[in-house]
Design a protein around this motif. Structure first.
Motif, PDB file in Angstrom:
ATOM      1  N   LYS A 161       0.843  -1.175  -0.107  1.00 42.96           N
ATOM      2  CA  LYS A 161      -0.046   0.028   0.019  1.00 42.96           C
ATOM      3  C   LYS A 161       0.819   1.226   0.092  1.00 42.96           C
ATOM      4  CE  LYS A 161      -3.802  -2.058   2.484  1.00 42.96           C
ATOM      5  NZ  LYS A 161      -4.732  -2.078   3.367  1.00 42.96           N
ATOM      6  N   ARG A 162       1.798   1.155   0.665  1.00 46.50           N
ATOM      7  CA  ARG A 162       2.896   2.506   0.754  1.00 46.50           C
ATOM      8  C   ARG A 162       2.086   3.838   1.135  1.00 46.50           C
ATOM      9  NH1 ARG A 162       8.484   1.041   0.185  1.00 46.50           N
ATOM     10  NH2 ARG A 162       8.397  -0.911  -0.843  1.00 46.50           N
ATOM     11  N   ASN A 163       1.155   3.839   2.099  1.00 48.73           N
ATOM     12  CA  ASN A 163       0.434   4.877   2.560  1.00 48.73           C
ATOM     13  C   ASN A 163       0.490   5.332   4.145  1.00 48.73           C
ATOM     14  OD1 ASN A 163      -1.123   2.807   3.613  1.00 48.73           O
ATOM     15  ND2 ASN A 163      -2.800   3.314   2.461  1.00 48.73           N
ATOM     16  N   LEU A 164       0.166   6.029   4.609  1.00 46.87           N
ATOM     17  CA  LEU A 164       0.372   6.394   6.109  1.00 46.87           C
ATOM     18  C   LEU A 164      -0.404   5.424   6.936  1.00 46.87           C
ATOM     19  CD1 LEU A 164       1.525   8.250   8.062  1.00 46.87           C
ATOM     20  CD2 LEU A 164      -0.260   9.718   7.926  1.00 46.87           C
ATOM     21  N   PRO A 165      -1.589   4.851   6.838  1.00 50.10           N
ATOM     22  CA  PRO A 165      -2.044   4.016   7.724  1.00 50.10           C
ATOM     23  C   PRO A 165      -1.207   2.610   7.723  1.00 50.10           C
ATOM     24  CG  PRO A 165      -3.682   4.934   6.266  1.00 50.10           C
ATOM     25  CD  PRO A 165      -2.565   5.552   5.898  1.00 50.10           C
ATOM     26  N   ALA A 166      -0.840   2.145   6.522  1.00 50.29           N
ATOM     27  CA  ALA A 166       0.032   1.128   6.726  1.00 50.29           C
ATOM     28  C   ALA A 166       1.324   1.380   7.315  1.00 50.29           C
ATOM     29  CB  ALA A 166       0.423   0.407   4.960  1.00 50.29           C
ATOM     30  N   ALA A 167       1.812   2.457   7.049  1.00 46.63           N
ATOM     31  CA  ALA A 167       3.210   2.968   7.889  1.00 46.63           C
ATOM     32  C   ALA A 167       3.309   2.844   9.167  1.00 46.63           C
ATOM     33  CB  ALA A 167       3.782   4.080   7.251  1.00 46.63           C
ATOM     34  N   GLN A 168       1.980   3.347   9.606  1.00 47.14           N
ATOM     35  CA  GLN A 168       1.694   3.649  10.951  1.00 47.14           C
ATOM     36  C   GLN A 168       1.423   2.490  11.838  1.00 47.14           C
ATOM     37  OE1 GLN A 168      -1.516   6.356  10.860  1.00 47.14           O
ATOM     38  NE2 GLN A 168      -0.126   8.134  11.480  1.00 47.14           N
ATOM     39  N   LEU A 169       0.786   1.301  11.262  1.00 40.96           N
ATOM     40  CA  LEU A 169       0.481  -0.174  11.829  1.00 40.96           C
ATOM     41  C   LEU A 169       2.017  -0.604  11.939  1.00 40.96           C
ATOM     42  CD1 LEU A 169      -2.550  -1.134   9.615  1.00 40.96           C
ATOM     43  CD2 LEU A 169      -2.553  -0.858  12.340  1.00 40.96           C
ATOM     44  N   LEU A 170       2.762  -0.582  10.827  1.00 42.35           N
ATOM     45  CA  LEU A 170       4.016  -1.058  10.953  1.00 42.35           C
ATOM     46  C   LEU A 170       5.015  -0.475  11.986  1.00 42.35           C
ATOM     47  CD1 LEU A 170       6.142  -3.061   9.938  1.00 42.35           C
ATOM     48  CD2 LEU A 170       6.909  -1.395   8.099  1.00 42.35           C
ATOM     49  N   TYR A 171       4.710   0.712  12.354  1.00 45.75           N
ATOM     50  CA  TYR A 171       5.440   1.351  13.186  1.00 45.75           C
ATOM     51  C   TYR A 171       5.153   1.119  14.742  1.00 45.75           C
ATOM     52  CZ  TYR A 171       6.199   5.250  16.516  1.00 45.75           C
ATOM     53  OH  TYR A 171       6.418   5.919  17.674  1.00 45.75           O
TER      54      TYR A 171
END
Length: 229
Positions: free
Chosen positions: A39-49
């Motif tokens: 997805k390379r979007n902010l929600p996916a990055a935040q979940l990973l974070y």
């Protein structure tokens, strides 16, 4: 193990995670990395974070329900194992992925400062040693000594290495090579209300005034004013 078993109120280690070879944590992290890369979007990055922040700790808390209305609280420290070391390097590699994307750089920065934090020399030496090796492989090559916030990260790990009597890997830049950052570290020192300490502080400030050009003070003010951290 099916992924739906990992849907829970809080992500993180459990008291018996080591008993199962951290299989839940590996599965969850793999899924979140896959989701981010897709997805390379902010929600996916935040979940990973959120997962990265939990899985790079050196200790954790767990709660288990007992009989009746009782609960048991556990304070646990992690012990080095092949499965845990593998999980943590996977985390650090994922942080590097976020670090290279400007929109997600702050998430990576926070994960590096808040995740691998507060290790204890008597308990965490092996884990820290492997973490530093992983950082040398994935993170340190991305750091630029000219970047003020990168120096914050470097100083953080320099302190950890000093605590464990380790040396930073040769490929790690040195925060002391940034004159603006050196000035910042001197000026931020805590004021100690003792005559000898005050005199030493005055002496250091006088030396800085002589040795450091006025342009460096201007650069420091600009960095502090602009830094999001």
């Amino acid at each position: 193990m099916d992924f739906y078993h990992l849907v829970k109120e809080r992500w993180g280690f459990k008291r018996l995670s080591h008993y199962y070879g951290f299989s839940e944590e590996h599965l969850l992290l793999d899924k979140l990395i896959e989701n981010y890369k897709t997805k390379r979007n902010l929600p996916a990055a935040q979940l990973l974070y959120f997962a990265l922040l939990e899985f790079t700790q050196y200790s954790f808390h767990d709660v288990e329900a007992g009989s009746g209305n009782s609960v048991t609280f556990y304070n646990c420290r992690l012990s080095a194992s092949e499965e845990l070391i593998s999980l943590r390097e996977k985390c650090i590699a994922a942080i590097a992925e976020l670090f290279m994307v400007p929109e997600f750089n702050k998430l990576a920065f926070n994960a590096l400062l808040l995740g691998m934090n507060n290790p204890e020399p008597e308990n965490d030496q092996v884990l820290v040693q492997h973490d530093i090796k992983a950082l040398a492989k994935h993170i340190f090559p991305l750091l630029d000594i000219k970047q003020f916030d990168h120096c914050l990260l470097l100083e953080h790990y320099e302190k950890i290495c000093k605590m464990f009597d380790f040396s930073l890997p040769v490929n790690a830049p040195k925060s002391a090579d940034n004159q603006v950052y050196v000035l910042y570290t001197q000026l931020r020192k805590h004021w100690i209300h003792r005559e000898a300490a005050e005199k030493d502080y005055e002496t250091n400030i006088a030396r800085l005034a002589q040795d450091i050009p006025p342009t460096v003070y201007n650069d420091l003010w600009r960095e502090i004013s602009m830094s999001p951290y």
